[in-house]
Design an enzyme around this catalytic site. Sequence first.
Site, PDB file in Angstrom:
ATOM      1  N   LEU A   1      10.183-118.176  -4.462  1.00 18.36           N
ATOM      2  CA  LEU A   1      10.818-118.728  -5.954  1.00 18.36           C
ATOM      3  C   LEU A   1      11.838-117.826  -6.349  1.00 18.36           C
ATOM      4  O   LEU A   1      11.361-116.412  -6.532  1.00 18.36           O
ATOM      5  CB  LEU A   1       9.566-119.094  -6.878  1.00 18.36           C
ATOM      6  CG  LEU A   1       9.026-120.436  -6.816  1.00 18.36           C
ATOM      7  CD1 LEU A   1       7.866-120.302  -8.107  1.00 18.36           C
ATOM      8  CD2 LEU A   1      10.060-121.532  -7.229  1.00 18.36           C
ATOM      9  N   ASP A   2      12.921-118.620  -6.874  1.00 20.76           N
ATOM     10  CA  ASP A   2      13.968-117.592  -7.390  1.00 20.76           C
ATOM     11  C   ASP A   2      13.599-116.758  -8.499  1.00 20.76           C
ATOM     12  O   ASP A   2      12.859-117.200  -9.199  1.00 20.76           O
ATOM     13  CB  ASP A   2      15.303-118.153  -7.575  1.00 20.76           C
ATOM     14  CG  ASP A   2      15.814-118.897  -6.259  1.00 20.76           C
ATOM     15  OD1 ASP A   2      15.755-118.411  -5.375  1.00 20.76           O
ATOM     16  OD2 ASP A   2      16.580-120.326  -6.733  1.00 20.76           O
ATOM     17  N   PHE A   3      14.295-115.709  -8.940  1.00 16.94           N
ATOM     18  CA  PHE A   3      14.110-114.910  -9.994  1.00 16.94           C
ATOM     19  C   PHE A   3      14.013-115.732 -11.225  1.00 16.94           C
ATOM     20  O   PHE A   3      13.308-115.579 -12.159  1.00 16.94           O
ATOM     21  CB  PHE A   3      14.990-113.855 -10.231  1.00 16.94           C
ATOM     22  CG  PHE A   3      15.134-112.887 -10.995  1.00 16.94           C
ATOM     23  CD1 PHE A   3      13.859-111.776 -10.881  1.00 16.94           C
ATOM     24  CD2 PHE A   3      15.687-112.610 -12.307  1.00 16.94           C
ATOM     25  CE1 PHE A   3      13.901-110.777 -12.043  1.00 16.94           C
ATOM     26  CE2 PHE A   3      15.496-111.772 -13.289  1.00 16.94           C
ATOM     27  CZ  PHE A   3      14.858-110.740 -13.224  1.00 16.94           C
ATOM     28  N   ASP A   4      14.986-116.490 -11.461  1.00 17.65           N
ATOM     29  CA  ASP A   4      14.918-117.654 -12.634  1.00 17.65           C
ATOM     30  C   ASP A   4      14.309-118.687 -12.321  1.00 17.65           C
ATOM     31  O   ASP A   4      14.354-119.892 -13.165  1.00 17.65           O
ATOM     32  CB  ASP A   4      16.585-117.852 -12.647  1.00 17.65           C
ATOM     33  CG  ASP A   4      17.438-118.230 -11.652  1.00 17.65           C
ATOM     34  OD1 ASP A   4      16.808-118.426 -10.517  1.00 17.65           O
ATOM     35  OD2 ASP A   4      18.605-118.550 -11.913  1.00 17.65           O
ATOM     36  N   SER A   5      13.452-119.025 -11.593  1.00 17.33           N
ATOM     37  CA  SER A   5      12.477-120.173 -11.438  1.00 17.33           C
ATOM     38  C   SER A   5      11.196-119.921 -11.831  1.00 17.33           C
ATOM     39  O   SER A   5      10.821-118.567 -11.578  1.00 17.33           O
ATOM     40  CB  SER A   5      12.692-120.810 -10.050  1.00 17.33           C
ATOM     41  OG  SER A   5      14.156-121.108  -9.689  1.00 17.33           O
TER      42      SER A   5
END
Length: 180
Positions: free
Chosen positions: A41-45
């Site tokens: 999962l992305d850093f900002d998700s």
Amino acid sequence: MLIAFNKPYGVLCQFTDRSQPPRPTLAGFGLPAGVYPAGRLDFDSEGLLLLTDDGRLAHRLTDPAHKQPKTYWVQVEGTPDDAQLQQLREGVTLSDGPTRPSQARRLDAPALWPRDPPVRFRKTVPDAWLELVIHEGRNRQVRRMTAAVGLPTLRLVRVAVGPHRLDGLQPGRWRQISDH
């Protein structure tokens, strides 16, 4: 062993970070030794991240050949119309090629935990929530898909991978799903 973890916003999906200053990682959440993320999962998700100590299980969960659906709740900038939803359902063309068809529908604003930092609110720009179910896992795919149809993503929360769901798990918390 299979672990469900609710990854908070701003946490890397790895146990170490060599950048300076270091960013928060999975190491700070008391996860069992020997597990590693099955997917990313992305850093900002935010949302559901599965971790396992079983390589074959990790492969089954992440390989597109196994077609594990991934369900996301996406807050977008703008008001989605039927044509935009249909584009998402049929698949959109991204810089790395067309996406597979997905399921896309409008969603009432879900009861979620507050995000830190909060999503920027703008009185003059409407926002809406979508539920998007995809069967791939390309880099930043959901964000790129919504942007491609004119609906930039403001917040992205994964709520399910295959049959595994968050089901009330709070950010930074985890639970063991099974003992493979």
